[in-house]
Design a protein around this motif. Structure first.
Motif, PDB file in Angstrom:
ATOM      1  N   GLN A 157      -9.073   2.093  -3.242  1.00 22.69           N
ATOM      2  CA  GLN A 157      -8.632   3.274  -2.660  1.00 22.69           C
ATOM      3  C   GLN A 157      -9.182   4.019  -1.227  1.00 22.69           C
ATOM      4  OE1 GLN A 157      -9.710   5.831  -6.485  1.00 22.69           O
ATOM      5  NE2 GLN A 157      -7.771   6.579  -6.045  1.00 22.69           N
ATOM      6  N   LEU A 158      -8.712   4.898  -0.930  1.00 19.67           N
ATOM      7  CA  LEU A 158      -9.603   5.401   0.287  1.00 19.67           C
ATOM      8  C   LEU A 158      -8.810   7.041   0.088  1.00 19.67           C
ATOM      9  CD1 LEU A 158     -11.011   5.887   2.792  1.00 19.67           C
ATOM     10  CD2 LEU A 158      -8.650   5.710   3.790  1.00 19.67           C
ATOM     11  N   VAL A 159     -10.354   7.854   0.256  1.00 21.15           N
ATOM     12  CA  VAL A 159      -9.911   9.471   0.182  1.00 21.15           C
ATOM     13  C   VAL A 159     -10.260  10.059   0.573  1.00 21.15           C
ATOM     14  CG1 VAL A 159      -9.675  11.630  -2.052  1.00 21.15           C
ATOM     15  CG2 VAL A 159      -8.665   9.128  -3.042  1.00 21.15           C
ATOM     16  N   PHE A 183      -5.221   6.906  -0.467  1.00 18.62           N
ATOM     17  CA  PHE A 183      -4.318   5.238   0.040  1.00 18.62           C
ATOM     18  C   PHE A 183      -4.659   4.315  -0.894  1.00 18.62           C
ATOM     19  CE2 PHE A 183      -4.644   1.609   2.471  1.00 18.62           C
ATOM     20  CZ  PHE A 183      -3.106   1.527   3.199  1.00 18.62           C
ATOM     21  N   VAL A 184      -3.503   3.913  -1.267  1.00 15.87           N
ATOM     22  CA  VAL A 184      -4.343   3.151  -2.644  1.00 15.87           C
ATOM     23  C   VAL A 184      -3.523   1.245  -1.926  1.00 15.87           C
ATOM     24  CG1 VAL A 184      -3.959   1.909  -4.855  1.00 15.87           C
ATOM     25  CG2 VAL A 184      -4.276   4.310  -4.271  1.00 15.87           C
ATOM     26  N   ALA A 197       1.297  -0.864   0.139  1.00 13.62           N
ATOM     27  CA  ALA A 197      -0.261  -0.119  -0.139  1.00 13.62           C
ATOM     28  C   ALA A 197       0.327   1.690   0.390  1.00 13.62           C
ATOM     29  CB  ALA A 197      -0.887   0.368   1.489  1.00 13.62           C
ATOM     30  N   TYR A 198       0.213   1.950  -0.620  1.00 14.32           N
ATOM     31  CA  TYR A 198       1.003   3.593  -0.853  1.00 14.32           C
ATOM     32  C   TYR A 198       0.013   4.662  -0.578  1.00 14.32           C
ATOM     33  CZ  TYR A 198      -0.652   3.573  -5.093  1.00 14.32           C
ATOM     34  OH  TYR A 198      -1.271   3.520  -6.685  1.00 14.32           O
ATOM     35  N   GLY A 199       0.360   6.238  -0.658  1.00 14.21           N
ATOM     36  CA  GLY A 199      -0.110   7.076   0.004  1.00 14.21           C
ATOM     37  C   GLY A 199      -0.574   7.266   1.276  1.00 14.21           C
ATOM     38  N   THR A 200      -1.298   8.850   1.105  1.00 16.73           N
ATOM     39  CA  THR A 200      -1.789   9.137   2.173  1.00 16.73           C
ATOM     40  C   THR A 200      -3.227   9.288   1.145  1.00 16.73           C
ATOM     41  OG1 THR A 200      -2.338  11.357   4.179  1.00 16.73           O
ATOM     42  CG2 THR A 200      -1.067  11.615   1.812  1.00 16.73           C
TER      43      THR A 200
END
Length: 373
Positions: free
Chosen positions: A41-43, A35-36, A25-28
């Motif tokens: 994904q979560l936004v 977050f993916v 997983a990566y991203g904020t």
């Protein structure tokens, strides 16, 4: 919106993030695509509303399908929407068949999907299946759309963490976690009182003022700033503003007419200066500087990603790959003193939906025109 992401997209052609989704997983959740993990994904936006989206596997772009859970802070049951598209050779399917869509989990029918949304019982069943291997299907007649469960559990757990749901009765997937959190409250949406600006048909400087601006603009804006032209190691945000850069010199050979400054009056005392900053295969961005006519040397950079100004709003709209199945957008609104951010959003992962699947904002606001009461 991350400048680096868009610039790489424009100058190199963006390799869709989904192509590396099999990795960790990566991203904020509060930036860009969020977050993916795998196919989910979560936004989350600045009000702490979170949106979790899952998609069909990337190999199924001809029959795209997606599911979106919108979770408000402290609310136990999220709103859940589904989206899917028929293949082109099935656009003549009857209206009855188009409406008769059903939710199936692990080959069990959980009822009709009404108006593209799951009911409370269907949502509860989806959540209860999220911690196990689950075949998620939308069925309409003989047609099938499959939404991947890969990454679903991780994304919903991250949602619980972000909203402070872990170990609480309102947790989506982590009610029994011993590390109990305190559920977070929603944050207020910022309010922007949009000031009156010149209408589009009056946005022209008088000839004498235009000559004055053209003559002095390079004195008011530091076109040699590292932020704009970069360095040997870093690409700048606006290389095309400076005649000394290689990018400027290359464009001068085939598009010199595009290297001129443009000036647009915002109101009686403010003007926007704009200049192309970068150009790629299917995106380009302009820099917008706000100039106070009384103090023109104190010009303020709004963005180097813009591509339109109209009626007191600067827009930056870009697609993340050539086929146009994923986009991002940012808007700045005029409040009488500054252009302030009003929106930052994307349409989600690149999974075959024309124009993108959803609206997934990381920043929202209420823009109230000055004439409104």
């Amino acid at each position: 919106m991350k400048k680096l992401t868009i610039l790489l997209s424009a100058m190199m052609g963006l390799l869709p993030l989904t192509s590396i989704s099999a990795h960790a997983a990566y991203g904020t959740p509060f930036e860009g695509w969020g977050f993916v993990q795998d196919d989910w994904q979560l936004v989350c936006d600045n009000t702490l509303t979170c949106r979790a989206a899952g998609y069909a596997d990337e190999s199924m772009l001809d029959t795209p399908a997606s599911i979106l859970l919108t979770a408000l802070p402290q609310k136990s049951i999220p709103n859940v929407q589904v989206a899917f598209e028929y293949q082109e050779d099935k656009v003549d399917s009857s209206d009855n068949e188009l409406r008769a869509t059903e939710l199936w989990l692990n080959n069990k029918n959980y009822g009709a999907i009404e108006k593209g949304a799951l009911n409370t019982k269907q949502t509860q069943q989806l959540l209860s299946h999220s911690r196990q291997n689950t075949k998620i299907e939308i069925r309409a007649g003989n047609d099938r759309w499959t939404i991947s469960d890969k990454g679903m559990s991780a994304v919903l757990l991250k949602l619980d963490e972000v909203q402070g749901r872990v170990g609480t009765p309102v947790a989506l997937v982590s009610k029994n976690n011993p590390n109990r959190q305190t559920p977070k409250a929603a944050k207020a949406k910022p309010v922007i009182k949009k000031a009156i600006s010149y209408s589009d048909d009056k946005q022209q400087l008088d000839p004498a003022k235009l000559v004055y601006f053209q003559k002095n603009i390079n004195k008011w804006i530091d076109i040699d700033a590292k932020e704009l032209i970069g360095s040997e190691d870093d690409m700048g945000d606006c290389e095309l503003v400076n005649p000394k850069t290689e990018a400027y010199q290359r464009m001068q050979e085939y598009g010199a007419d595009r290297l001129d400054w443009e000036f647009t009056p915002v109101d009686a005392t403010h003007t926007l200066a704009s200049h192309i900053c970068w150009q790629g295969a299917y995106n380009e961005g302009y820099g917008y500087w706000l100039i106070d006519k009384a103090k023109p040397r104190r010009s303020q950079l709004i963005t180097t990603m813009g591509n339109d100004y109209s009626n007191g709003e600067i827009w930056a709209t870009h697609k993340d790959r050539g086929v146009g199945d994923c986009w991002n957008r940012a808007i700045w609104a005029w409040d009488g003193k500054d252009f302030v951010q009003a929106e930052d959003s994307s349409t989600g992962m690149c999974r075959g939906f024309a124009g993108g699947a959803w609206d997934l904002p990381t920043y929202v606001s209420d823009v109230i025109p000055q004439s409104d009461k």
